[in-house]
Design a protein around this motif. Structure first.
Motif, PDB file in Angstrom:
ATOM      1  N   LYS A 146       0.845  -1.194   0.000  1.00 58.94           N
ATOM      2  CA  LYS A 146       0.000   0.000   0.000  1.00 58.94           C
ATOM      3  C   LYS A 146       0.881   1.244   0.000  1.00 58.94           C
ATOM      4  O   LYS A 146       1.571   1.538   0.974  1.00 58.94           O
ATOM      5  CB  LYS A 146      -0.912   0.021   1.225  1.00 58.94           C
ATOM      6  N   ASP A 147       0.863   1.974  -1.123  1.00 57.99           N
ATOM      7  CA  ASP A 147       1.568   3.248  -1.189  1.00 57.99           C
ATOM      8  C   ASP A 147       0.807   4.302  -0.391  1.00 57.99           C
ATOM      9  O   ASP A 147      -0.429   4.310  -0.361  1.00 57.99           O
ATOM     10  CB  ASP A 147       1.701   3.713  -2.634  1.00 57.99           C
ATOM     11  N   MET A 148       1.541   5.171   0.247  1.00 56.23           N
ATOM     12  CA  MET A 148       0.927   6.226   1.040  1.00 56.23           C
ATOM     13  C   MET A 148       1.575   7.551   0.669  1.00 56.23           C
ATOM     14  O   MET A 148       2.809   7.688   0.720  1.00 56.23           O
ATOM     15  CB  MET A 148       1.112   5.956   2.542  1.00 56.23           C
ATOM     16  N   SER A 149       0.753   8.518   0.268  1.00 55.78           N
ATOM     17  CA  SER A 149       1.253   9.869   0.036  1.00 55.78           C
ATOM     18  C   SER A 149       1.526  10.523   1.384  1.00 55.78           C
ATOM     19  O   SER A 149       1.392   9.877   2.431  1.00 55.78           O
ATOM     20  CB  SER A 149       0.245  10.676  -0.784  1.00 55.78           C
ATOM     21  N   CYS A 150       1.881  11.775   1.377  1.00 58.90           N
ATOM     22  CA  CYS A 150       2.254  12.452   2.622  1.00 58.90           C
ATOM     23  C   CYS A 150       1.172  12.285   3.686  1.00 58.90           C
ATOM     24  O   CYS A 150       0.010  12.654   3.481  1.00 58.90           O
ATOM     25  CB  CYS A 150       2.496  13.930   2.345  1.00 58.90           C
ATOM     26  N   THR A 151       1.556  11.702   4.815  1.00 59.71           N
ATOM     27  CA  THR A 151       0.635  11.423   5.918  1.00 59.71           C
ATOM     28  C   THR A 151       1.209  12.019   7.194  1.00 59.71           C
ATOM     29  O   THR A 151       2.367  11.748   7.540  1.00 59.71           O
ATOM     30  CB  THR A 151       0.438   9.911   6.099  1.00 59.71           C
ATOM     31  N   THR A 152       0.410  12.822   7.874  1.00 60.73           N
ATOM     32  CA  THR A 152       0.879  13.433   9.119  1.00 60.73           C
ATOM     33  C   THR A 152       0.751  12.435  10.270  1.00 60.73           C
ATOM     34  O   THR A 152      -0.163  11.609  10.302  1.00 60.73           O
ATOM     35  CB  THR A 152       0.081  14.694   9.444  1.00 60.73           C
ATOM     36  N   LEU A 153       1.663  12.535  11.196  1.00 56.59           N
ATOM     37  CA  LEU A 153       1.656  11.663  12.372  1.00 56.59           C
ATOM     38  C   LEU A 153       1.154  12.396  13.610  1.00 56.59           C
ATOM     39  O   LEU A 153       0.187  11.990  14.244  1.00 56.59           O
ATOM     40  CB  LEU A 153       3.073  11.131  12.635  1.00 56.59           C
ATOM     41  N   CYS A 154       1.839  13.470  13.976  1.00 57.82           N
ATOM     42  CA  CYS A 154       1.493  14.193  15.194  1.00 57.82           C
ATOM     43  C   CYS A 154       2.195  15.540  15.176  1.00 57.82           C
ATOM     44  O   CYS A 154       3.057  15.802  14.322  1.00 57.82           O
ATOM     45  CB  CYS A 154       1.884  13.398  16.440  1.00 57.82           C
ATOM     46  N   SER A 155       1.860  16.352  16.128  1.00 55.61           N
ATOM     47  CA  SER A 155       2.516  17.642  16.325  1.00 55.61           C
ATOM     48  C   SER A 155       3.162  17.642  17.697  1.00 55.61           C
ATOM     49  O   SER A 155       2.503  17.347  18.707  1.00 55.61           O
ATOM     50  CB  SER A 155       1.498  18.780  16.207  1.00 55.61           C
ATOM     51  N   VAL A 156       4.449  17.936  17.744  1.00 56.71           N
ATOM     52  CA  VAL A 156       5.213  17.869  18.994  1.00 56.71           C
ATOM     53  C   VAL A 156       5.799  19.247  19.292  1.00 56.71           C
ATOM     54  O   VAL A 156       6.522  19.808  18.445  1.00 56.71           O
ATOM     55  CB  VAL A 156       6.337  16.829  18.909  1.00 56.71           C
ATOM     56  N   PRO A 157       5.520  19.815  20.466  1.00 55.23           N
ATOM     57  CA  PRO A 157       6.152  21.090  20.842  1.00 55.23           C
ATOM     58  C   PRO A 157       7.578  20.858  21.338  1.00 55.23           C
ATOM     59  O   PRO A 157       7.826  19.969  22.159  1.00 55.23           O
ATOM     60  CB  PRO A 157       5.248  21.610  21.957  1.00 55.23           C
ATOM     61  N   ILE A 158       8.501  21.644  20.840  1.00 51.98           N
ATOM     62  CA  ILE A 158       9.909  21.520  21.229  1.00 51.98           C
ATOM     63  C   ILE A 158      10.335  22.835  21.865  1.00 51.98           C
ATOM     64  O   ILE A 158      10.349  23.879  21.203  1.00 51.98           O
ATOM     65  CB  ILE A 158      10.795  21.194  20.015  1.00 51.98           C
ATOM     66  N   ASN A 159      10.658  22.775  23.159  1.00 55.31           N
ATOM     67  CA  ASN A 159      11.086  23.988  23.851  1.00 55.31           C
ATOM     68  C   ASN A 159      12.555  24.277  23.551  1.00 55.31           C
ATOM     69  O   ASN A 159      13.226  23.532  22.830  1.00 55.31           O
ATOM     70  CB  ASN A 159      10.837  23.870  25.353  1.00 55.31           C
TER      71      ASN A 159
END
Length: 694
Positions: A146-159
């Motif tokens: 299964k090919d997958m185009s751009c897929t977001t995982l999560c958003s992580v804040p970096i201090n």
């Protein structure tokens, strides 16, 4: 009369060794920046770059590399739509050798696996715990075919603090390592014949590139996975994975991560590295926060690479089997030369001396008196078996411990040679080595007690046995604990937990030490070692000896040939330990071990014979140090390797390297020292047993 032969035996193999070393392949310098594989049509050519060469492996190479690296392994087949986990390994760098756990980085959480086969509990062995290995599923979801185009995982804040740490990782060229179906992830560029395991955390751009007045650091937050496969011959709906590649991209995504919604910068169009959209790790204040959105793409590509050849690409930049073979042939040639030297001493010199001595003894009978003009080793018959004057108990401890190391290392390499041990499973190899060392404690106890019983009446056998069981392990554990404290403060993945340290302590106290005492018991009960001549009450005065028989000079001469005999293979092993190269020719390594033992024994015998011929009967400690000097040469070689082949940055990485190489060099010194003493003892008993002396 042996001096010219000695000089020839020292100089000729070194010339041969120099010629052989010119053919040794040094490691390629591999850049750490990301490179795009544009010419996908040539992937098969790289994958099969070594397939056309004749390989010689563990003495006779099998059909494919996979059967060497993973004995008994069979291909895993995946049906369409099946979940395939990507397992994360350590995040490490050649510049520091201070690995970190992947999930210590500010990344997305581990993926919750649905396949019951993937949920099986993974039990780490002792070697994996010592190496900091912790198997966990990555955040990336992979579905078979299964090919997958751009897929977001999560958003992580970096201090600001985390951003500073990430900049440190980028500066030190840390790489993230993952594996799919047992294959480590690769970055490669076809046009440059470039292939390297893992992908970098980020990259550093100079002011000339960014237009700023300082270096700027960027984070790779998007990964393009390319999975190569071929159809299963057994099931048309199943595939076998033959390649796993990653191309990292730095992109500052715009928008918020929401389920079912795509971002402007993450949609159907492939994501590419663009100077205007790089994700910078810059903060203006201590309270600034960088919001990082992680994403990925997956592409499945059919390949002509066979499953049995899928590991060939990982050997790009590694030495050919022909280089190993040339090294072995060179070592055997020097070993044969040394054997000829020893045979010359025994057959031509000793045989004539013994025959003439016994003829004179038989013709004169009881009226026989040692001629005044007689000199050489025969005059030493009343002193040659005299125990060492100082620290004879310490010699027993050292020889016993060395005999234990010889047995453990020999059995480990033999297991690798016959295919019981996988050369790619470093945790299993380390576990087996530790367990064999623990279980061979009886060898150390038996050897040290028998030798001590010969030296002494046995008044302090308990002290000798106790030191045999505790001295060398205590030194190693002390060095390891001091290093572990530094690693723990640094937060490295290789910092060992208290439970692992406790398990090692229990192995030492409950298994190894009792076996040493058991071996010592049987050694003390055994018959005292018999010798062919009696020892005089008054020791013979030792005359002035030649320069090359002085203790310091013979110490350095004793180890130069045995180490020079194997130093080419030592380079390959060091590259595997510290430069992340793959070493799989266990048959060659087992042969090198035998060559090392034989050449050490023969060199010590030659020097011992010359020493006795010069009238020096104090050979015990001399033979031990002549053999043990091989460990010193290994340590000096490791210092050269540190400055010439490695690029370590910081005090702690250098401390790690020096500590571990000191441990290995110490073990090799005991190994070769024990071989030297035991072989010389056998040699002396043999030659003095052939002459008739009252």
């Amino acid at each position: 009369r042996m001096t010219p032969k000695l000089l020839i035996s020292l100089l000729l193999p070194l010339v041969v060794l120099f010629i052989a070393s010119q053919h040794a392949t040094s490691e390629e310098e591999i850049p750490d920046s990301s490179m795009t594989a544009e010419d996908q049509e040539e992937v098969e050519e790289i994958g099969n770059v070594r397939q056309g060469k004749k390989r010689i492996g563990s003495f006779r190479r099998k059909e494919d590399l996979t059967s060497i690296l993973f004995p008994g392994a069979s291909p895993e087949e995946y049906r369409a739509g099946e979940e395939i986990p990507i397992w994360v390994d350590l995040v490490d760098s050649k510049k520091t050798h201070l690995p970190y756990q992947y999930f210590n980085l500010p990344v997305c959480d581990s993926l919750e696996l649905r396949n019951p086969n993937n949920l099986k509990k993974f039990r780490k062995n002792l070697g994996q715990r010592l190496q900091g290995y912790n198997r966990r599923a990555s955040p990336y979801e992979i579905i078979s075919r299964k090919d997958m185009s751009c897929t977001t995982l999560c958003s992580v804040p970096i201090n600001a603090k985390k951003a500073k740490w990430l900049r440190y990782l980028v500066e030190r060229q840390y790489r993230i390592h993952m594996n799919l179906d047992g294959l480590p992830v690769l970055m490669k560029a076809t046009e440059l014949n470039y292939a390297v395991r893992g992908f970098p955390v980020g990259f550093k751009a100079p002011p000339s590139y960014t237009g700023l007045d300082r270096d700027e650091y960027f984070l790779y937050n998007h990964i393009k996975f390319t999975i190569e496969y071929n159809q299963s011959p057994n099931d048309k709906n199943a595939v076998r994975i033959v390649g796993f590649h990653a191309h990292p991209v730095s992109i500052a995504h715009q928008g918020e991560v929401q389920k079912g919604l795509s971002l402007k910068t993450c949609g159907a169009k492939p994501v590419e590295n663009d100077k205007g959209t790089f994700l910078a790790l810059s903060t203006s204040g201590s309270k600034d926060v960088i919001q990082v959105i992680y994403s990925y793409e997956v592409y499945w590509e059919e390949s002509n690479t066979e499953w049995s050849d899928r590991w060939d690409i990982y050997l790009i930049g590694s030495p050919d089997d022909e280089v190993h073979l040339f090294s072995i042939l060179n070592s055997f040639m020097v070993c044969v030369f040394l054997s000829g030297t020893v045979a010359t001493i025994i057959i031509r010199t000793l045989k004539k001396d013994i025959a003439s001595f016994n003829e004179m003894r038989a013709s004169l009978g009881s009226d026989f008196v040692m001629p005044e003009e007689e000199s050489g080793w025969k005059l030493m018959h009343g002193d040659v078996f005299r125990p060492p004057q100082n620290f004879n108990w310490l010699l027993c401890v050292a020889v016993g411990t060395g005999a234990q190391i010889v047995t453990a290392i020999g059995l480990t390499l033999f297991c690798g040679f016959v295919g019981i041990l996988s050369p790619m499973n470093k945790g299993q190899t380390l576990t087996l080595t530790i367990m064999l060392y623990v279980l061979t404690g009886s060898v150390a106890g038996y050897t040290s007690s028998r030798l001590y019983k010969y030296f002494d009446k046995g008044t302090a056998w308990n002290r000798t046995t106790l030191l045999t069981a505790t001295a060398f392990p205590a030194i190693l554990v002390t060095m390891f604990l001091v290093l572990d404290i530094f690693l723990a403060f640094q937060g490295a993945a290789t910092a060992v937990s208290i439970w692992t340290i406790l398990s090692i302590f229990l192995l030492w106290v409950c298994v190894s030490a009792p076996l040493v005492f058991a071996g010592s018991y049987f050694g003390c009960r055994a018959k005292k070692i018999s010798v062919p001549t009696k020892t005089n009450q008054i020791a013979r005065v030792i005359p002035e000896t030649s320069w090359y028989l002085k203790p310091v000079n013979s110490f350095f001469l004793g180890g130069v040939l045995p180490f020079g005999n194997v130093c080419i293979e030592v380079y390959f092993v060091m590259s595997a330990l510290w430069l992340h190269q793959i070493y799989y020719v266990m048959g060659f390594l087992f042969a090198v071990l035998i060559v090392l033992m034989v050449s050490t024994a023969e060199m010590c015998i030659v020097i011992c014979y010359l020493q006795l011929s010069a009238g020096d009967h104090q050979w015990w400690w001399s033979c031990f140090f002549n053999g043990a000097s091989v460990g010193l040469y290994l340590f000096m070689y490791s210092i050269w390797f540190l400055f010439q082949k490695m690029d370590l940055v910081g005090f702690l990485p250098v401390m790690i390297y020096i500590t571990y190489m000191s441990m290995i060099s110490m073990a090799l010194s005991l190994f070769c020292g024990a071989v030297g003493v035991l072989s010389c003892f056998w040699f002396i008993r043999s030659i003095y047993g052939a002459i008739k002396v009252d």
